[in-house]
Design an enzyme around this catalytic site. Structure first.
Site, short mmCIF file in Angstrom:
data_model
loop_
_atom_site.label_atom_id
_atom_site.label_comp_id
_atom_site.label_asym_id
_atom_site.label_seq_id
_atom_site.Cartn_x
_atom_site.Cartn_y
_atom_site.Cartn_z
N THR A 232 -6.14 7.76 4.39
CA THR A 232 -5.54 9.09 4.25
C THR A 232 -6.48 10.20 4.70
O THR A 232 -7.66 10.23 4.33
CB THR A 232 -5.14 9.33 2.79
OG1 THR A 232 -4.24 8.30 2.37
CG2 THR A 232 -4.46 10.67 2.63
N LYS B 104 -2.94 7.94 7.60
CA LYS B 104 -1.90 8.68 6.91
C LYS B 104 -2.33 10.14 6.87
O LYS B 104 -3.36 10.48 6.28
CB LYS B 104 -1.69 8.14 5.50
CG LYS B 104 -0.62 8.90 4.71
CD LYS B 104 -0.36 8.22 3.39
CE LYS B 104 0.65 8.98 2.55
NZ LYS B 104 1.00 8.27 1.31
N LYS C 274 -1.86 13.91 5.79
CA LYS C 274 -1.23 14.82 4.85
C LYS C 274 -0.91 16.14 5.55
O LYS C 274 -1.74 16.69 6.28
CB LYS C 274 -2.15 15.08 3.66
CG LYS C 274 -2.35 13.88 2.74
CD LYS C 274 -1.11 13.57 1.94
CE LYS C 274 -1.38 12.51 0.87
NZ LYS C 274 -0.18 12.27 0.03
N ASP D 267 2.68 12.48 5.67
CA ASP D 267 3.23 12.73 4.34
C ASP D 267 3.25 14.23 4.10
O ASP D 267 2.21 14.87 3.98
CB ASP D 267 2.37 12.04 3.28
CG ASP D 267 2.95 12.16 1.88
OD1 ASP D 267 4.04 12.75 1.74
OD2 ASP D 267 2.32 11.65 0.93
N GLU E 241 6.95 10.72 5.60
CA GLU E 241 7.16 10.45 4.18
C GLU E 241 7.52 11.74 3.45
O GLU E 241 6.84 12.75 3.58
CB GLU E 241 5.88 9.85 3.59
CG GLU E 241 6.01 9.36 2.16
CD GLU E 241 4.69 8.77 1.64
OE1 GLU E 241 4.60 8.59 0.41
OE2 GLU E 241 3.78 8.53 2.45
N LYS F 161 5.42 2.96 -5.71
CA LYS F 161 4.16 3.19 -6.40
C LYS F 161 4.33 2.75 -7.84
O LYS F 161 5.30 3.14 -8.50
CB LYS F 161 3.76 4.67 -6.35
CG LYS F 161 3.42 5.20 -4.98
CD LYS F 161 3.10 6.69 -5.06
CE LYS F 161 2.77 7.27 -3.71
NZ LYS F 161 2.59 8.75 -3.76
N CYS G 140 0.08 4.41 -3.48
CA CYS G 140 -0.76 4.52 -4.68
C CYS G 140 -1.07 5.97 -4.96
O CYS G 140 -0.88 6.84 -4.11
CB CYS G 140 -2.07 3.75 -4.49
SG CYS G 140 -3.17 4.47 -3.24
N ASP H 4 -0.39 1.46 1.77
CA ASP H 4 -1.29 2.60 1.61
C ASP H 4 -1.98 2.46 0.26
O ASP H 4 -1.57 3.07 -0.74
CB ASP H 4 -0.50 3.91 1.71
CG ASP H 4 -1.37 5.14 1.45
OD1 ASP H 4 -2.58 5.07 1.71
OD2 ASP H 4 -0.83 6.16 0.97
N ASP I 221 -5.47 2.87 -0.32
CA ASP I 221 -6.83 3.26 0.04
C ASP I 221 -7.53 4.07 -1.03
O ASP I 221 -8.62 4.60 -0.80
CB ASP I 221 -6.81 4.06 1.35
CG ASP I 221 -6.09 5.41 1.22
OD1 ASP I 221 -5.30 5.56 0.25
OD2 ASP I 221 -6.30 6.28 2.07
#
Length: 331
Positions: A129, A152, A154, A179, A205, A250, A278, A300, A302
Site C-alpha cells: 500500500t 495498492k 490510496k 482505493d 476499490e 476483511k 486487512c 492485500d 501487507d
C-alpha cells in the site's frame, strides 16, 4: 473442539508504531492500535487480534465492552457457531472467533487450515500500500516500491488523476489497484475512472460512500470495481451484484474467519470475485485471512510491512511473497 477443562479469557491492547504515517482519504495515523483476545483451556492457548475502526463506530473501549458482555458465555465453552449469535459482525467478534479457531487447532493438534477443509496454505503475493500524498510524494514512494508486483494506491478525491499518473510513471511495471476509501462522488466518476484506465489500473476499490454506491449501477465502468465499506457479511450481498465485480473480505468487518469463509462461498455463488484485505495490524491479525488467499484475485495483507516492529513469530515476507504462519503465531 470439546474439552471438559475450564476456559479463561484475557484481553490485551497492543500498540505498533508505523514506519511512516499511514494516510488515507479520511485521515492519518502513526501507530496501529489493536486488541488481542486470548482464550486458555488447559495447556492450550488460542489468540485472535482485531482492529477497532472508527468508520464503523468502534473504539477500543467499545470493543472491550462488547467482549466483556459475553465473557461468561465464552468462558463457559461457547463455540464458534454460538459466537455468531452472541455478537454481531465486527472487530469484537473477530478477535474471539479467531482465538477460538486457534484454540481448536491447539487442542486437536489439527492445523486451522485443515479444520477449515483446506489441504494446505500456499505462499501468496500481497499488494503493497502507498499512502495518500502529493503526486511527488507518491511518486517517490512508488519508485521505492517499484520492484513489487502489485501496488495498492490510496486516493483522496481531488487531484487523484495527477497522483495516478505520477505513480504509474514511477512504477511502470507494477500492477496497480486503487482505493478511494469513499472519497469520490457520483458527479466525478467518469473522469476518475478515465484517469484509472489511462494509468492501467486493474481495480478500483470503494469509489463512492457506501450509502451512495447505487450510482455504480448506472453503467459498465472501464475498470473492475470492488466493494469494501459497502459489504461486511452476507447480509445485503445480493443487492450489490449490479454495482460491484469483487468484494473485499476483511475479518474485522465479517466478525471473524467463520463468517469470512461463509461470505466467500456466497460471493462466489453470486458471481463476485474475491479480494482479501486487512486493517493495519500485526501478523497475528493477518494469519487467519491467509485461509482465504488461494481463492482471491487480489490479496492485500501487507499490514506488518507497514509496522516499525511486528510481534514475535511474525509472518515471513520475501518482498511481496507472504508465507503461511507458524503454529507459534496462530493456527
Amino acid at each position: 473442539m470439546a474439552s471438559s477443562e475450564p476456559r479463561r479469557l484475557s484481553l490485551e491492547i497492543a500498540r505498533f508504531p508505523l514506519k511512516t504515517p499511514f494516510v488515507i482519504a479520511r485521515g492519518a495515523k502513526t501507530e496501529a492500535v489493536t486488541l488481542v483476545a486470548t482464550i486458555t483451556q488447559g495447556e492450550a492457548t488460542g489468540r485472535g487480534e482485531c482492529t477497532p475502526y472508527a468508520r464503523y463506530g468502534e473504539s477500543v473501549d467499545s470493543v472491550v465492552a462488547a467482549i466483556e458482555s459475553i465473557r461468561g458465555a465464552v468462558e463457559a465453552g461457547a463455540d464458534r457457531a454460538a459466537l455468531q449469535r452472541l455478537l454481531p459482525a465486527g472487530a469484537a467478534r473477530n478477535a474471539l472467533d479467531c482465538a477460538l479457531w486457534d484454540l481448536d487447532a491447539k487442542i486437536s493438534g489439527v492445523p486451522a487450515f485443515q479444520l477449515a477443509g483446506l489441504h494446505a496454505i500456499a505462499p501468496c503475493v500481497t499488494a503493497f500500500t502507498l499512502s495518500v500524498g502529493t503526486p511527488d510524494e507518491m511518486a517517490q514512494a512508488a519508485k521505492a516500491a517499484a520492484g513489487r508486483p502489485v501496488l495498492k494506491v490510496k486516493l483522496a478525491g481531488a487531484g487523484d488523476a495527477e497522483r495516478l499518473a505520477a505513480v504509474r510513471a514511477a512504477a511502470p511495471d507494477s500492477e496497480l489497484i486503487v482505493d478511494a476509501n469513499e472519497a469520490w462522488r457520483p458527479e466525478n466518476l467518469d473522469q476518475n475512472f478515465a484517469a484509472c484506465a489511462a494509468a492501467g489500473v486493474v481495480l478500483v476499490e470503494q469509489p463512492l460512500p457506501a450509502d451512495q454506491d447505487s450510482a455504480l449501477a448506472l453503467k459498465k465502468w472501464p475498470v473492475a470495481v470492488c466493494a469494501d465499506e459497502s459489504v461486511h457479511d452476507r447480509k445485503g450481498l445480493a443487492a450489490l451484484r449490479d454495482r460491484y465485480d469483487l468484494v473485499n473480505i476483511k475479518l474485522d468487518k465479517t466478525g471473524g474467519l467463520t463468517e469470512a469463509l461463509a461470505l466467500a462461498a456466497e460471493a462466489e455463488k453470486l458471481g463476485f470475485g474475491l479480494f482479501v484485505g486487512c486493517m493495519v495490524a500485526s501478523s497475528l491479525a493477518m494469519s487467519p485471512a491467509l485461509l482465504l488467499a488461494a481463492r482471491a484475485r487480489f490479496v492485500d495483507l501487507d499490514g506488518p510491512l507497514l509496522l516499525a516492529r511486528d510481534r514475535p513469530h511474525g509472518l515471513r515476507y520475501d518482498g511481496s511473497i507472504l508465507f503461511p504462519p507458524e503454529p507459534a503465531l496462530w493456527g
